[in-house]
Design a protein around this motif. Structure first.
Motif, PDB file in Angstrom:
ATOM      1  N   LEU A  63       0.827  -1.207   0.000  1.00  0.00           N
ATOM      2  CA  LEU A  63       0.000   0.000   0.000  1.00  0.00           C
ATOM      3  C   LEU A  63       0.861   1.256   0.000  1.00  0.00           C
ATOM      4  O   LEU A  63       0.416   2.318  -0.428  1.00  0.00           O
ATOM      5  N   GLY A  64       2.075   1.140   0.531  1.00  0.00           N
ATOM      6  CA  GLY A  64       2.951   2.293   0.643  1.00  0.00           C
ATOM      7  C   GLY A  64       4.187   1.937   1.445  1.00  0.00           C
ATOM      8  O   GLY A  64       4.404   0.777   1.812  1.00  0.00           O
ATOM      9  N   TYR A  65       4.975   2.956   1.708  1.00  0.00           N
ATOM     10  CA  TYR A  65       6.221   2.736   2.443  1.00  0.00           C
ATOM     11  C   TYR A  65       6.703   4.035   3.066  1.00  0.00           C
ATOM     12  O   TYR A  65       6.270   5.133   2.696  1.00  0.00           O
ATOM     13  N   VAL A  66       7.615   3.900   3.999  1.00  0.00           N
ATOM     14  CA  VAL A  66       8.372   5.027   4.541  1.00  0.00           C
ATOM     15  C   VAL A  66       9.835   4.603   4.548  1.00  0.00           C
ATOM     16  O   VAL A  66      10.149   3.451   4.837  1.00  0.00           O
ATOM     17  N   THR A  67      10.716   5.533   4.153  1.00  0.00           N
ATOM     18  CA  THR A  67      12.152   5.256   4.150  1.00  0.00           C
ATOM     19  C   THR A  67      12.857   6.284   5.012  1.00  0.00           C
ATOM     20  O   THR A  67      12.455   7.452   5.077  1.00  0.00           O
ATOM     21  N   ALA A  68      13.907   5.844   5.659  1.00  0.00           N
ATOM     22  CA  ALA A  68      14.728   6.744   6.473  1.00  0.00           C
ATOM     23  C   ALA A  68      16.148   6.203   6.509  1.00  0.00           C
ATOM     24  O   ALA A  68      16.382   5.015   6.278  1.00  0.00           O
ATOM     25  N   LEU A  69      17.050   7.094   6.812  1.00  0.00           N
ATOM     26  CA  LEU A  69      18.451   6.748   6.936  1.00  0.00           C
ATOM     27  C   LEU A  69      18.920   7.178   8.319  1.00  0.00           C
ATOM     28  O   LEU A  69      18.717   8.333   8.717  1.00  0.00           O
ATOM     29  N   ARG A  70      19.488   6.242   9.043  1.00  0.00           N
ATOM     30  CA  ARG A  70      20.063   6.591  10.345  1.00  0.00           C
ATOM     31  C   ARG A  70      21.428   7.210  10.072  1.00  0.00           C
ATOM     32  O   ARG A  70      22.263   6.608   9.415  1.00  0.00           O
TER      33      ARG A  70
END
Length: 166
Positions: A63-70
């Motif tokens: 349905l969707g996504y979230v991306t992040a970088l530590r």
């Protein structure tokens, strides 16, 4: 069929799905030409511990996504989560999927008390309302980018050499 939305971390086996979703948001934003990562590239990225990709699914359908970088925030000397994208497919919007993804990212950050930072385009009023409803602060700042085709000509042999380490 269940209406339950599940959130799970994406792994290397999800590279094709992530690639498709990233290309969808890029096309939506008129930035498709800037997506150069491949499915193989995603396979590698999804194996990194500093790359966070959470997928929202219903009955196995994305349905969707979230991306992040530590990454390290030099002023604080601590890591932060730099949110890159939050994308929910049109067919799943206004059903709480974006909120669910953001709360899942918050759970990821909570164990280490990490600040989550991101950018939103000034003309994206809907996104700004959404983030305010979550309690996010919105701050005006100009984002600068310096592409190689812009800075490489400045590094021609007649310019000053780059500083060297002593």
């Amino acid at each position: 069929m269940t209406d339950t939305v599940t959130i799970r971390p994406a792994g290397p086996a999800d590279a094709g799905t992530v690639d498709t979703l990233v290309r969808e948001i890029a096309a939506h934003e008129g930035d498709a030409v800037h997506v150069t990562v491949t499915v193989d590239g995603w396979r590698s990225l999804l194996g990194r511990s500093d790359v966070i990709v959470l997928l929202a699914e219903r009955a196995g359908e994305p349905l969707g996504y979230v991306t992040a970088l530590r990454r390290l925030h030099l002023w604080s000397g601590r890591d932060i989560l730099a949110l890159d994208d939050l994308w929910v497919r049109a067919s799943a919007r206004d059903a709480g999927v974006g909120r669910t993804l953001m709360l899942a990212l918050a759970r990821t950050a909570a164990d280490d008390g990490l600040v989550i930072r991101w950018e939103v385009k000034p003309d994206n009023a809907a996104a700004q309302r959404f983030y305010r409803r979550l309690g996010a602060g919105l701050f005006t700042k100009v984002i600068a980018g310096w592409r190689p085709e812009s800075y490489l000509p400045l590094l021609a042999p007649e310019t000053e050499p780059a500083p060297t380490a002593v």
